[in-house]
Design a protein around this motif. Sequence first.
Motif, PDB file in Angstrom:
ATOM      1  N   GLN A   1       0.406   0.667  -4.071  1.00  0.00           N
ATOM      2  CA  GLN A   1       1.228   0.258  -3.397  1.00  0.00           C
ATOM      3  C   GLN A   1       2.148  -0.494  -3.133  1.00  0.00           C
ATOM      4  O   GLN A   1       2.742  -0.383  -4.132  1.00  0.00           O
ATOM      5  CB  GLN A   1      -0.183  -0.657  -2.988  1.00  0.00           C
TER       6      GLN A   1
ATOM      7  N   LYS B   1      -5.121   5.629  12.531  1.00  0.00           N
ATOM      8  CA  LYS B   1      -6.224   4.785  13.802  1.00  0.00           C
ATOM      9  C   LYS B   1      -5.508   5.762  15.140  1.00  0.00           C
ATOM     10  O   LYS B   1      -4.824   5.514  15.698  1.00  0.00           O
ATOM     11  CB  LYS B   1      -5.950   3.487  14.484  1.00  0.00           C
TER      12      LYS B   1
ATOM     13  N   LEU C   1      -3.092   9.087   5.310  1.00  0.00           N
ATOM     14  CA  LEU C   1      -3.468   9.639   6.370  1.00  0.00           C
ATOM     15  C   LEU C   1      -4.744   8.675   6.527  1.00  0.00           C
ATOM     16  O   LEU C   1      -5.115   8.321   7.107  1.00  0.00           O
ATOM     17  CB  LEU C   1      -4.194  11.165   5.942  1.00  0.00           C
ATOM     18  N   SER C   2      -5.739   7.950   5.213  1.00  0.00           N
ATOM     19  CA  SER C   2      -6.460   6.856   5.482  1.00  0.00           C
ATOM     20  C   SER C   2      -5.864   6.064   6.551  1.00  0.00           C
ATOM     21  O   SER C   2      -7.377   4.962   6.557  1.00  0.00           O
ATOM     22  CB  SER C   2      -6.606   6.707   4.288  1.00  0.00           C
ATOM     23  N   THR C   3      -5.250   5.631   7.029  1.00  0.00           N
ATOM     24  CA  THR C   3      -5.181   5.205   7.473  1.00  0.00           C
ATOM     25  C   THR C   3      -4.536   4.631   8.809  1.00  0.00           C
ATOM     26  O   THR C   3      -4.293   4.037   9.466  1.00  0.00           O
ATOM     27  CB  THR C   3      -3.654   3.555   7.193  1.00  0.00           C
TER      28      THR C   3
ATOM     29  N   ILE D   1      -3.344   2.208  -2.350  1.00  0.00           N
ATOM     30  CA  ILE D   1      -4.724   3.324  -2.426  1.00  0.00           C
ATOM     31  C   ILE D   1      -5.845   2.619  -3.395  1.00  0.00           C
ATOM     32  O   ILE D   1      -5.286   2.488  -4.807  1.00  0.00           O
ATOM     33  CB  ILE D   1      -4.323   4.391  -3.542  1.00  0.00           C
TER      34      ILE D   1
ATOM     35  N   LEU E   1      -0.483   9.883   1.563  1.00  0.00           N
ATOM     36  CA  LEU E   1      -0.856   8.561   1.797  1.00  0.00           C
ATOM     37  C   LEU E   1      -1.162   8.305   2.691  1.00  0.00           C
ATOM     38  O   LEU E   1      -2.639   6.606   2.925  1.00  0.00           O
ATOM     39  CB  LEU E   1      -0.201   8.207   0.794  1.00  0.00           C
TER      40      LEU E   1
ATOM     41  N   VAL F   1      -0.537   4.898  12.983  1.00  0.00           N
ATOM     42  CA  VAL F   1      -0.641   3.762  11.583  1.00  0.00           C
ATOM     43  C   VAL F   1      -0.432   2.173  12.333  1.00  0.00           C
ATOM     44  O   VAL F   1      -1.411   1.311  11.723  1.00  0.00           O
ATOM     45  CB  VAL F   1      -0.006   3.800  10.817  1.00  0.00           C
TER      46      VAL F   1
END
Length: 374
Positions: free
Chosen positions: A267, A168, A164-166, A262, A162, A240
């Motif tokens: 959250q 940088k 992975l999308s955040t 998400i 979860l 992150v």
Amino acid sequence: MPKVKISLRQVSILTAMYLIGSAILILPSGMASMAKQDAWIASLVGMGFGFIILTVQWQLSRKYPETNLLSLSEKLLGKWIGKTVNLLFLVTLFLGGPAPVLHDVGLFMTVQMLPETPIQAIIYLFGLLVILGVRLGLEVLARSAELLFPWFLLLFISMSILLLSTIKWENAQPILESGVSPIIPAAISFVSIAFLPNIVLMIIYPGSVNRAEDTHKAVYIGSLIGGLVLFMIIALSILVLGPEVTARNQYPSYMLAKKINIGNFLQRIEAVMAVMWFITLFFRISLYIYAITIGLSQIFNIKNYQPLVLPIGWIMAMVSVFIYPNVPYETQFNEKTWGPYTITVGFLFPLLLLCLHFLRKKRPQKSKKSSNSA
């Protein structure tokens, strides 16, 4: 020691749980303050150092597979010197192990989740849970770990996916900006928290393992699993949150879970991190207390360790309330005292016993040669 036997699989799981312990929540902050964005590299270097230390620790156990660390100490140092050293060893373990970790439980809960609750209430309740677990014995703890470990892995893997999308990737750059010099202190910090305290496990096994000769392999597997979990937590914290935020925050991995969002639906699931931490902390403190109680029963020739669990547990709870007067004191202790303490107990002590083993092994050979020449 109590006559119990656990499997190699249970040894691996208990070792992984013990190694992760409180490190999953507090380790990223200290490493990021030392190595900045290269903390993930330092964790890999620390794992390398850690397995070297494990090799030193478990060389003795491979040579004496049916005994434990305290019996080895008495055998190599002599009965009375060995018992004295063992008693001092257990006292230092008690003051440096379960009491500070239990204090961390109370501090985290009162700071992050239950600010209106007295820290004593949390410490005594968690301490009572540990006492009940230790009184039930090693086999019950091992079976409980088998049941809870898959849930821990499920929560950890789910949280990692979860996040992975955040991520940088620029947070990890530039790599090795300050060279190798910050890596070594951070790696030593990793080893001192994750690997050096594994000396406690040598009091429990290989004497309590059904295939004692293969215990070191199970310990290596469990240590590898635990080390990889810590590496992932450190890497995610850097990627992150960034190295600055990770270094400033006392519990960066708990803050990490707050970043999960998400579709504005999934959250605020930071309780997942708290549950994972409580699971590993329970087994770390329980194994500490179990090792200390069976060690005391061995030193004083007490057949049953269970009567010692309640007084030792309550002493642990009371000491943990007062062991750190404030957070700056704890931070200073961890920076200046914890490293030398764990190196002495977790590396130099087994290295001394290993050297004594080789010296005693060579002495009969020299006496045989002298008698043959005569």
